[in-house]
Motif scaffolding. Structure first.
Motif, mmCIF file in Angstrom:
data_model
loop_
_atom_site.group_PDB
_atom_site.id
_atom_site.type_symbol
_atom_site.label_atom_id
_atom_site.label_comp_id
_atom_site.label_asym_id
_atom_site.label_seq_id
_atom_site.Cartn_x
_atom_site.Cartn_y
_atom_site.Cartn_z
ATOM 1 N N LYS A 277 0.411 -2.281 8.303
ATOM 2 C CA LYS A 277 -0.257 -1.043 7.908
ATOM 3 C C LYS A 277 0.409 -0.509 6.655
ATOM 4 O O LYS A 277 1.626 -0.588 6.503
ATOM 5 C CB LYS A 277 -0.134 -0.020 9.048
ATOM 6 N N LYS A 278 -0.373 0.035 5.733
ATOM 7 C CA LYS A 278 0.176 0.592 4.495
ATOM 8 C C LYS A 278 0.920 1.886 4.810
ATOM 9 O O LYS A 278 0.330 2.867 5.261
ATOM 10 C CB LYS A 278 -0.941 0.874 3.491
ATOM 11 N N LEU A 279 2.219 1.873 4.560
ATOM 12 C CA LEU A 279 3.055 3.034 4.872
ATOM 13 C C LEU A 279 3.003 4.067 3.754
ATOM 14 O O LEU A 279 2.920 3.716 2.576
ATOM 15 C CB LEU A 279 4.501 2.594 5.088
ATOM 16 N N ASP A 280 3.105 5.328 4.128
ATOM 17 C CA ASP A 280 3.261 6.427 3.172
ATOM 18 C C ASP A 280 4.668 6.984 3.328
ATOM 19 O O ASP A 280 5.250 6.936 4.425
ATOM 20 C CB ASP A 280 2.222 7.513 3.434
ATOM 21 N N PHE A 281 5.214 7.516 2.236
ATOM 22 C CA PHE A 281 6.608 7.981 2.286
ATOM 23 C C PHE A 281 6.805 9.147 3.245
ATOM 24 O O PHE A 281 7.943 9.463 3.614
ATOM 25 C CB PHE A 281 7.091 8.359 0.876
ATOM 26 N N LYS A 282 5.730 9.789 3.691
ATOM 27 C CA LYS A 282 5.846 10.916 4.613
ATOM 28 C C LYS A 282 5.876 10.473 6.076
ATOM 29 O O LYS A 282 6.115 11.295 6.964
ATOM 30 C CB LYS A 282 4.685 11.882 4.400
ATOM 31 N N GLU A 283 5.670 9.199 6.340
ATOM 32 C CA GLU A 283 5.615 8.711 7.715
ATOM 33 C C GLU A 283 7.007 8.382 8.244
ATOM 34 O O GLU A 283 7.909 8.015 7.493
ATOM 35 C CB GLU A 283 4.700 7.482 7.795
ATOM 36 N N SER A 284 7.155 8.468 9.541
ATOM 37 C CA SER A 284 8.478 8.329 10.163
ATOM 38 C C SER A 284 9.041 6.909 10.071
ATOM 39 O O SER A 284 10.260 6.725 10.023
ATOM 40 C CB SER A 284 8.398 8.755 11.635
ATOM 41 N N ASP A 285 8.174 5.896 10.075
ATOM 42 C CA ASP A 285 8.663 4.518 10.045
ATOM 43 C C ASP A 285 8.819 3.974 8.622
ATOM 44 O O ASP A 285 8.903 2.771 8.413
ATOM 45 C CB ASP A 285 7.744 3.602 10.847
ATOM 46 N N TYR A 286 8.896 4.878 7.656
ATOM 47 C CA TYR A 286 9.049 4.492 6.247
ATOM 48 C C TYR A 286 10.478 4.079 5.914
ATOM 49 O O TYR A 286 10.712 3.233 5.046
ATOM 50 C CB TYR A 286 8.605 5.666 5.371
ATOM 51 N N ALA A 287 11.469 4.651 6.602
ATOM 52 C CA ALA A 287 12.874 4.554 6.195
ATOM 53 C C ALA A 287 13.385 3.118 6.139
ATOM 54 O O ALA A 287 14.022 2.708 5.148
ATOM 55 C CB ALA A 287 13.747 5.394 7.124
ATOM 56 N N GLY A 288 13.147 2.327 7.191
ATOM 57 C CA GLY A 288 13.697 0.968 7.236
ATOM 58 C C GLY A 288 13.215 0.078 6.100
ATOM 59 O O GLY A 288 14.040 -0.483 5.354
ATOM 60 N N PRO A 289 11.896 -0.078 5.914
ATOM 61 C CA PRO A 289 11.413 -0.884 4.782
ATOM 62 C C PRO A 289 11.839 -0.331 3.425
ATOM 63 O O PRO A 289 12.083 -1.103 2.490
ATOM 64 C CB PRO A 289 9.890 -0.831 4.952
ATOM 65 N N PHE A 290 11.964 0.991 3.313
ATOM 66 C CA PHE A 290 12.418 1.576 2.052
ATOM 67 C C PHE A 290 13.849 1.148 1.743
ATOM 68 O O PHE A 290 14.168 0.779 0.603
ATOM 69 C CB PHE A 290 12.333 3.101 2.118
ATOM 70 N N ILE A 291 14.733 1.219 2.726
ATOM 71 C CA ILE A 291 16.132 0.827 2.515
ATOM 72 C C ILE A 291 16.218 -0.643 2.102
ATOM 73 O O ILE A 291 17.019 -1.019 1.240
ATOM 74 C CB ILE A 291 16.966 1.098 3.782
ATOM 75 N N LEU A 292 15.390 -1.485 2.698
ATOM 76 C CA LEU A 292 15.374 -2.900 2.334
ATOM 77 C C LEU A 292 14.975 -3.073 0.875
ATOM 78 O O LEU A 292 15.638 -3.808 0.130
ATOM 79 C CB LEU A 292 14.408 -3.666 3.231
ATOM 80 N N TYR A 293 13.903 -2.403 0.455
ATOM 81 C CA TYR A 293 13.440 -2.545 -0.927
ATOM 82 C C TYR A 293 14.479 -1.995 -1.899
ATOM 83 O O TYR A 293 14.717 -2.572 -2.975
ATOM 84 C CB TYR A 293 12.105 -1.808 -1.094
ATOM 85 N N PHE A 294 15.133 -0.906 -1.546
ATOM 86 C CA PHE A 294 16.235 -0.351 -2.336
ATOM 87 C C PHE A 294 17.353 -1.390 -2.476
ATOM 88 O O PHE A 294 17.909 -1.591 -3.566
ATOM 89 C CB PHE A 294 16.755 0.918 -1.665
ATOM 90 N N SER A 295 17.670 -2.074 -1.389
ATOM 91 C CA SER A 295 18.744 -3.075 -1.399
ATOM 92 C C SER A 295 18.393 -4.273 -2.262
ATOM 93 O O SER A 295 19.270 -4.864 -2.911
ATOM 94 C CB SER A 295 19.046 -3.530 0.029
ATOM 95 N N TYR A 296 17.107 -4.644 -2.281
ATOM 96 C CA TYR A 296 16.679 -5.729 -3.169
ATOM 97 C C TYR A 296 16.962 -5.371 -4.635
ATOM 98 O O TYR A 296 17.387 -6.220 -5.422
ATOM 99 C CB TYR A 296 15.185 -6.010 -2.987
ATOM 100 N N GLY A 297 16.715 -4.130 -4.999
ATOM 101 C CA GLY A 297 17.017 -3.691 -6.363
ATOM 102 C C GLY A 297 18.502 -3.747 -6.658
ATOM 103 O O GLY A 297 18.931 -4.159 -7.743
ATOM 104 N N LEU A 298 19.314 -3.326 -5.696
ATOM 105 C CA LEU A 298 20.766 -3.377 -5.844
ATOM 106 C C LEU A 298 21.230 -4.804 -6.089
ATOM 107 O O LEU A 298 22.033 -5.086 -6.988
ATOM 108 C CB LEU A 298 21.412 -2.813 -4.573
ATOM 109 N N LEU A 299 20.716 -5.734 -5.294
ATOM 110 C CA LEU A 299 21.122 -7.136 -5.410
ATOM 111 C C LEU A 299 20.672 -7.746 -6.737
ATOM 112 O O LEU A 299 21.417 -8.518 -7.356
ATOM 113 C CB LEU A 299 20.539 -7.941 -4.244
#
Length: 471
Positions: A341-363
């Motif tokens: 399902k397409k997540l929106d940043f206001k939804e509760s289950d957004y945090a986990g996939p967001f942290i992963l994508y942030f980590s990809y940028g870091l790497l």
């Protein structure tokens, strides 16, 4: 403020220490910052556009085909770019390269109205030529302008300024499409905003000084070379394919852009809605700033031995990379069989996939800064480093061209993840071998470097004829 006349500085001689000023125009700090700003405006905005998945379009086919054309020509002109830079000099090389970014963004503005991908593919192919020019010049300047002991710091400075472009570029679609939570494609104003930044970056590239006019704080010049001939550069570029140091860099170069199609389309594009993808890019490219600064410190200040700093830096990136890709695998299992399902940043289950994508940028930033530092440790002159950087970008782009077609042909998400993880893992031990054999703890002369190109294990000491261990 220092003199704007680089020839006047050069006439003072290499031992003449210039007046110290943070704003001295011909200092490495100012010139590296300028090339960072140029890349902020051009490839930085391009990254923001690509990072939305599908170039901001609901159908990724046009963007994938345009990126395939881009990276195919980039693979050729990335390798040739170092020689072209040595012939034309930085201003003409960078200016001509930057203009192609404007055309590329304009092609998606056209696609927004006509849904004809021919223009986008043509603009992508032309951008590959221009990007080859730009990145070969950037690599030469960022690795040769700084003092030898501070290359990691200057690389992180460049990477931070450059990736701020991705941060600002991510805000553009987020703000302009904020009230379009159900929209599938970005609006015209988004593409026009990108084009304005890219045009400014093209003009700013004319302010870059050639290496012979750049003077470090200790009075040394970055390079005294005059621009080369086409025949000379052609021969030297061809020799890179037999250079053992470049061959050890090939897996890392191939991997370093291969993961973009997966991260942009199969993570950001697949998991999030349009406005959230723009917001994610703000943090993806912001993470790159943090990653480059952190790894830059390790490579310049962690230990007295330059070789030891290199090995520790590679180890840290390898450990973090393994952990981040493992997190990607855990996340991928959640939507391996069924489309998410397409997540929106206001939804509760957004945090986990967001942290992963942030980590990809870091790497990403840590991985590429690592490779640039190693390239910069192999030589000190702009002429050689422009060829090394061009070779790196050429191989990198060849990998990118293959990756975008892998995504176009709908290879499974899990297969793409496994291939990306494997490619980066293979690169680490080969880079460690390169550091052990080719990176010395002191600054080498050009003669020593040339000898080590022929004898990778030991060289002959010119003073006494005895063997000297190659490092």
């Amino acid at each position: 403020m220092g003199s704007l006349n680089g020839d006047e500085e050069a006439a003072q001689g290499p031992n003449q220490v210039p007046r110290k000023s943070l704003l001295r125009y011909n200092s490495p700090l100012v010139q590296v910052s300028l090339i960072g700003l140029v890349c902020f405006c051009c490839p930085g905005m391009f990254n923001a556009l690509s990072g939305m998945g599908g170039g901001g379009q609901v159908d990724t086919t046009a963007a994938n085909n345009a990126n395939t054309a881009l990276y195919t020509t980039f693979a050729v002109f990335g390798v040739l770019g170092g020689g072209i830079y040595n012939v034309l000099g930085p201003q003409l090389t960078l200016f001509s390269g930057c203009l192609t970014y404007v055309l590329y963004a304009g092609s998606f503005l056209y696609y927004n109205h006509h849904k004809n991908q021919t223009f986008a593919i043509f603009a992508g192919a032309l951008l590959g030529v221009g990007a080859g020019f730009l990145w070969a010049g950037e690599g030469a300047m960022v690795t040769s302008y700084p003092p030898p002991g501070r290359k990691g710091t200057y690389i992180s400075l460049f990477w931070s300024i450059f990736n701020m472009g991705g941060v600002i570029g991510g805000l553009i679609p987020f703000i302009l499409n904020y009230n379009r939570s159900e929209a599938s494609s970005v609006n015209d104003a988004t593409y026009i905003g990108f084009m304005c930044f890219m045009t400014f970056g093209s003009i700013l590239s004319l302010a870059i000084l050639p290496p012979r006019k750049v003077v470090r704080d200790d009075g040394t010049h970055c390079s005294n070379i005059r621009y080369s001939k086409v025949s000379t550069e052609s021969i030297k570029v061809l020799k890179l394919f037999g250079n053992w140091k470049m061959l050890l860099i090939v897996p890392a170069a191939w991997a370093s852009n291969f993961f973009y199609s997966y991260q942009f389309n199969q993570v950001n594009g697949a998991l999030f809605n349009l406005r959230t993808r723009g917001l994610n890019n703000v943090f993806y490219w912001g993470a790159q700033m943090l990653g480059s600064v952190g790894i830059g410190y390790i490579f310049d200040f962690s230990f007295k031995s330059r070789r030891k700093r290199g090995l520790v830096g590679i180890t840290i990136v390898a450990i973090l990379g393994t952990g981040i890709w493992a997190g990607g695998l855990a996340n991928q299992k959640n939507y391996f069989k069924n489309p998410p399902k397409k997540l929106d940043f206001k939804e509760s289950d957004y945090a986990g996939p967001f942290i992963l994508y942030f980590s990809y940028g870091l790497l990403d930033a840590m991985f590429q800064s690592m490779v640039y530092w190693i390239i910069g440790a192999l030589a000190n002159d702009s002429e050689t480093l422009s060829r090394y950087s061009g070779f790196y970008k050429g191989v990198q782009s060849a990998g990118g061209a293959v990756a975008w077609q892998v995504d176009t042909h709908k290879v499974s998400m899990m297969s793409q993840l496994v291939v990306n993880w494997s490619l980066t893992t293979v690169a680490y031990p080969l880079l460690a071998v390169l550091v052990l054999l080719a990176v010395k703890d002191d600054v080498e002369t050009p003669e020593e470097i040339n000898k080590r190109d022929i004898f990778p294990v030991s060289v002959v000491n010119a003073n006494n004829g005895g063997p000297v261990k190659s490092t």
